[in-house]
Design a protein around this motif. Structure first.
Motif, PDB file in Angstrom:
ATOM      1  N   GLY A  49      -3.061   7.155 -21.954  1.00  0.00           N
ATOM      2  CA  GLY A  49      -2.319   7.110 -22.968  1.00  0.00           C
ATOM      3  C   GLY A  49      -0.796   7.665 -22.925  1.00  0.00           C
ATOM      4  N   VAL A  50      -0.742   8.893 -22.118  1.00  0.00           N
ATOM      5  CA  VAL A  50       0.739   9.146 -21.785  1.00  0.00           C
ATOM      6  C   VAL A  50       1.528   8.176 -20.897  1.00  0.00           C
ATOM      7  CG1 VAL A  50       2.121  10.940 -20.710  1.00  0.00           C
ATOM      8  CG2 VAL A  50      -0.054  11.629 -22.205  1.00  0.00           C
ATOM      9  N   SER A  51       0.869   7.682 -19.772  1.00  0.00           N
ATOM     10  CA  SER A  51       1.353   6.543 -19.022  1.00  0.00           C
ATOM     11  C   SER A  51       1.929   5.243 -19.696  1.00  0.00           C
ATOM     12  CB  SER A  51       0.911   6.549 -17.600  1.00  0.00           C
ATOM     13  OG  SER A  51      -0.460   5.968 -18.058  1.00  0.00           O
ATOM     14  N   LYS A  52       0.829   4.814 -20.149  1.00  0.00           N
ATOM     15  CA  LYS A  52       1.003   3.655 -20.853  1.00  0.00           C
ATOM     16  C   LYS A  52       1.903   3.623 -22.240  1.00  0.00           C
ATOM     17  CE  LYS A  52      -1.168   1.117 -17.916  1.00  0.00           C
ATOM     18  NZ  LYS A  52      -1.618   2.372 -17.107  1.00  0.00           N
ATOM     19  N   ASP A  68       0.885  -1.277   0.127  1.00  0.00           N
ATOM     20  CA  ASP A  68      -0.001  -0.067   0.091  1.00  0.00           C
ATOM     21  C   ASP A  68       0.875   1.273   0.016  1.00  0.00           C
ATOM     22  OD1 ASP A  68      -2.344  -1.634  -0.147  1.00  0.00           O
ATOM     23  OD2 ASP A  68      -2.551  -1.402   2.098  1.00  0.00           O
ATOM     24  N   VAL A  69       2.078   1.224   0.780  1.00  0.00           N
ATOM     25  CA  VAL A  69       2.753   2.473   0.823  1.00  0.00           C
ATOM     26  C   VAL A  69       3.272   2.535  -0.551  1.00  0.00           C
ATOM     27  CG1 VAL A  69       5.070   3.173   1.740  1.00  0.00           C
ATOM     28  CG2 VAL A  69       3.604   2.080   3.111  1.00  0.00           C
ATOM     29  N   LEU A  70       3.986   1.535  -1.100  1.00  0.00           N
ATOM     30  CA  LEU A  70       4.540   1.645  -2.577  1.00  0.00           C
ATOM     31  C   LEU A  70       3.675   2.206  -3.525  1.00  0.00           C
ATOM     32  CD1 LEU A  70       6.944  -1.459  -2.642  1.00  0.00           C
ATOM     33  CD2 LEU A  70       7.734   1.044  -2.481  1.00  0.00           C
ATOM     34  N   ASN A  71       2.452   1.734  -3.611  1.00  0.00           N
ATOM     35  CA  ASN A  71       1.287   2.233  -4.292  1.00  0.00           C
ATOM     36  C   ASN A  71       0.937   3.729  -4.271  1.00  0.00           C
ATOM     37  OD1 ASN A  71       0.890  -0.419  -5.675  1.00  0.00           O
ATOM     38  ND2 ASN A  71      -0.729  -0.986  -4.129  1.00  0.00           N
ATOM     39  N   LYS A  72       1.060   4.178  -2.980  1.00  0.00           N
ATOM     40  CA  LYS A  72       0.857   5.607  -2.702  1.00  0.00           C
ATOM     41  C   LYS A  72       2.153   6.216  -3.295  1.00  0.00           C
ATOM     42  CE  LYS A  72      -2.187   5.050   1.301  1.00  0.00           C
ATOM     43  NZ  LYS A  72      -2.328   5.015   2.679  1.00  0.00           N
ATOM     44  N   ILE A  73       3.233   5.884  -3.045  1.00  0.00           N
ATOM     45  CA  ILE A  73       4.561   6.526  -3.605  1.00  0.00           C
ATOM     46  C   ILE A  73       4.202   6.665  -5.019  1.00  0.00           C
ATOM     47  CG2 ILE A  73       6.924   6.470  -3.931  1.00  0.00           C
ATOM     48  CD1 ILE A  73       7.083   4.913  -1.054  1.00  0.00           C
ATOM     49  N   TRP A  92       4.243   8.844 -10.518  1.00  0.00           N
ATOM     50  CA  TRP A  92       4.048   8.751 -11.666  1.00  0.00           C
ATOM     51  C   TRP A  92       2.548   9.678 -11.972  1.00  0.00           C
ATOM     52  CZ3 TRP A  92       6.642   6.991 -15.431  1.00  0.00           C
ATOM     53  CH2 TRP A  92       7.633   6.033 -15.480  1.00  0.00           C
ATOM     54  N   GLY A  93       2.453  10.922 -11.112  1.00  0.00           N
ATOM     55  CA  GLY A  93       1.454  11.654 -11.182  1.00  0.00           C
ATOM     56  C   GLY A  93       1.757  12.754 -12.160  1.00  0.00           C
ATOM     57  N   ALA A  94       0.822  13.808 -12.317  1.00  0.00           N
ATOM     58  CA  ALA A  94       1.025  14.619 -13.308  1.00  0.00           C
ATOM     59  C   ALA A  94       2.338  15.598 -13.210  1.00  0.00           C
ATOM     60  CB  ALA A  94       0.062  15.711 -13.023  1.00  0.00           C
ATOM     61  N   PRO A  95       2.898  15.776 -12.116  1.00  0.00           N
ATOM     62  CA  PRO A  95       4.352  16.525 -12.522  1.00  0.00           C
ATOM     63  C   PRO A  95       5.326  15.565 -13.127  1.00  0.00           C
ATOM     64  CG  PRO A  95       3.528  16.697 -10.088  1.00  0.00           C
ATOM     65  CD  PRO A  95       2.713  15.626 -10.936  1.00  0.00           C
ATOM     66  N   LEU A 139       8.241  14.588 -18.425  1.00  0.00           N
ATOM     67  CA  LEU A 139       8.401  13.797 -19.581  1.00  0.00           C
ATOM     68  C   LEU A 139       8.008  14.560 -21.099  1.00  0.00           C
ATOM     69  CD1 LEU A 139       7.569  10.299 -17.904  1.00  0.00           C
ATOM     70  CD2 LEU A 139       9.776  10.725 -19.542  1.00  0.00           C
ATOM     71  N   VAL A 140       6.698  14.840 -21.061  1.00  0.00           N
ATOM     72  CA  VAL A 140       6.435  15.473 -22.059  1.00  0.00           C
ATOM     73  C   VAL A 140       6.905  16.757 -22.511  1.00  0.00           C
ATOM     74  CG1 VAL A 140       4.146  16.238 -23.052  1.00  0.00           C
ATOM     75  CG2 VAL A 140       4.048  14.162 -22.003  1.00  0.00           C
ATOM     76  N   GLY A 141       7.148  17.310 -21.413  1.00  0.00           N
ATOM     77  CA  GLY A 141       7.844  18.604 -21.669  1.00  0.00           C
ATOM     78  C   GLY A 141       9.083  18.671 -22.184  1.00  0.00           C
ATOM     79  N   THR A 142       9.854  17.582 -21.665  1.00  0.00           N
ATOM     80  CA  THR A 142      11.331  17.198 -21.991  1.00  0.00           C
ATOM     81  C   THR A 142      11.432  17.142 -23.501  1.00  0.00           C
ATOM     82  OG1 THR A 142      12.043  16.416 -19.886  1.00  0.00           O
ATOM     83  CG2 THR A 142      13.289  15.943 -21.887  1.00  0.00           C
ATOM     84  N   GLY A 143      10.263  16.204 -24.034  1.00  0.00           N
ATOM     85  CA  GLY A 143      10.030  15.899 -25.345  1.00  0.00           C
ATOM     86  C   GLY A 143       9.716  17.084 -26.305  1.00  0.00           C
ATOM     87  N   LEU A 144       8.826  17.829 -25.680  1.00  0.00           N
ATOM     88  CA  LEU A 144       8.529  19.103 -26.527  1.00  0.00           C
ATOM     89  C   LEU A 144       9.756  19.966 -26.582  1.00  0.00           C
ATOM     90  CD1 LEU A 144       5.036  20.069 -25.013  1.00  0.00           C
ATOM     91  CD2 LEU A 144       5.561  19.590 -27.401  1.00  0.00           C
ATOM     92  N   PHE A 145      10.393  20.242 -25.656  1.00  0.00           N
ATOM     93  CA  PHE A 145      11.706  21.212 -25.506  1.00  0.00           C
ATOM     94  C   PHE A 145      12.796  20.521 -26.768  1.00  0.00           C
ATOM     95  CE2 PHE A 145      15.869  22.036 -23.788  1.00  0.00           C
ATOM     96  CZ  PHE A 145      15.795  23.475 -23.924  1.00  0.00           C
TER      97      PHE A 145
END
Length: 463
Positions: free
Chosen positions: A269-272, A3-8, A13-16, A21-27
């Motif tokens: 879509g982004v995460s997978k 449960d602890v690892l799932n919360k971590i 892997w949240g929005a930030p 990741l996407v921002g680095t690709g765009l840049f």
């Protein structure tokens, strides 16, 4: 602990992280002027029509093609089967569009990782080339950033034991039991023998095996997918219509189907997409430095094609099969009306989708693909984990890691790996962060090397 690892992981892997990741690709796409689009044809030529003069006269351990195949062995895995099915069932058809977006942007990320791997590669005590984010972080950014290099190596070594090894052997054992009635212990023993023979043979044997397995398993899976898509040719255009429509509009509720919001399509879509092509994790940099090539950009372009193959080709094949057969929709198929069991897990869902058109042959295609994909992933991720371990403890102790790796292969076939899955997700995220920092801080090097290669005089000299 689980449960602890799932919360971590929900945080890591949240929005930030996804924005980073996407921002680095765009840049990188911006500073490289859309290189993944304008130079894609040239990149495929370098990958599949190699310049023998360049290969013969350049320093390195393996050819550009074998470096690409080893990288693809790690990328073309069960994420292309179960991961895509999860994205489509939880995020709707629109998730496929966002997988394409993250794949196309991720091509520049892969390009940058491979370029820096070649730029800052080194040789170890036994004369083999060594490379990876830990080297370009330490050598490119300076000793004060070594803590990031060490962090990457630690988490990379652990991630290889989990997501790259025991999780894969566990999946193989499940398939062997369910499809062929083979006991997990027997599967484990056979895998240990095969994996030991390959990894103890060194990077050249590993790349030889990858060069054989990857084209074969890709032909099997993609070929079967194309047959199913052609059999359902009248649903191809409606399938693409669903992808583009639901990338920007919610999927309405119908029957027992609760509906899917646009944000869910984007998130899944982004995460997978990242899970399937590994863009941003830095794994391609761990093998690219072994390639024989006369300029860092050549191997970078070759590596870039891997992301295109995995996301735009293989993942799209899985998604289209799910869409044209209607097996993406738990309410019974908004596209084709084919009913199925909504309790099916992602991998089983893909298997049933193949079977709906090809019968038992379709189920065996998916089963064999899972076995081949998992096996090739295990051998490729050994290279990644061993390079990380070597950075931390030296080449003389890599044999210890190899033994641990083989043991983890067997454990994976008989153990409950929910905890390993969760820890592997954590390790992957913690690999990604220092790697992306390195890419962003070294963007001037990436840009300069690219501009140098594409000068007419330099390009002619290197081809």
């Amino acid at each position: 602990m689980l449960d602890v690892l799932n919360k971590i992981n929900a945080v890591l892997w949240g929005a930030p992280s996804l924005i980073l990741l996407v921002g680095t690709g765009l840049f990188l796409t911006f500073i490289l002027k859309g290189l993944q689009f304008s130079k894609l044809g040239h990149a495929f030529k370098l990958a599949f029509v190699p310049n023998q003069k360049d290969t013969d006269e350049s320093e390195g351990d393996i050819s550009n093609f074998k470096a690409l195949m080893t990288s693809l062995a790690g990328m073309i895995g069960n994420g292309n089967i179960a991961g895509v099915a999860t994205a489509v069932t939880l995020g709707g058809p629109g998730a496929v569009f966002w997988m394409w977006v993250v794949g196309l942007l991720g091509m520049t990320t892969k390009y940058a990782e491979a370029l820096l791997a070649m730029k800052y590669r080194d040789k170890n005590q036994i004369g083999e080339y060594i490379s990876g984010p830990m080297y370009y972080i330490e050598k490119g950014l300076g000793h004060k950033f070594k803590f990031l290099a060490i962090a990457f190596a630690i988490f990379g070594a652990f991630a290889a034991l989990g997501i790259g090894n025991s999780v894969q052997s566990n999946t193989i054992a499940d398939v062997m039991t369910n499809s062929f009635n083979v006991n997990g212990v027997i599967t484990g023993i056979v895998l240990v023998i095969l994996i030991s023979f390959i990894i103890f043979g060194g990077i050249k044997r590993i790349s030889d095996v990858a060069g054989f397995f990857v084209p074969m398993m890709a032909f099997l899976y993609i070929g079967a997918s194309i047959i199913i898509i052609i059999m359902n040719y009248d649903k191809i255009l409606p399938a693409f219509g669903l992808i583009f429509e639901h990338a920007f509009t919610p999927v309405s509720a119908a029957g027992g189907f609760s509906g899917i919001m646009v944000m869910q399509a984007v998130q899944h879509g982004v995460s997978k997409g990242i899970f399937s092509n590994e863009a941003g994790l830095g794994t391609v940099a761990l093998i690219s430095g072994n390639a024989k090539t006369s300029h860092p950009v050549i191997q970078a372009l070759v590596a870039m094609t891997g992301t295109f193959i995995v996301t735009i080709v293989v993942c799209t094949m899985t998604a289209l099969v799910l869409l044209v057969t209607g097996f993406w929709d738990p309410s019974g198929g908004l596209l084709s009306g084919v009913p199925h069991d909504p309790s099916l897990e992602a991998g089983a869902l893909t298997s049933k989708a193949f079977a709906s058109s090809l019968g038992v042959v379709g189920e065996y295609v998916v089963s064999l693909s899972v076995i081949f994909f998992g096996f090739s992933t295990i051998i490729a991720w050994f290279v990644y984990g061993a390079k990380c371990f070597e950075y931390l403890f030296g080449v003389k102790l890599v044999m210890i890691y190899a033994v641990i790796y083989v043991i983890a292969t067997f454990v994976g076939t008989v153990a409950d790996l929910r905890l390993v899955w969760a820890f592997a997700d954590t390790a992957n995220a913690l690999m990604m962060i220092p790697n992306l920092i390195g890419l962003l801080f070294l963007y001037k090097v990436i840009k300069k090397e690219t501009e140098d290669y594409f000068k007419p005089s330099t390009r002619q000299l290197n081809e």
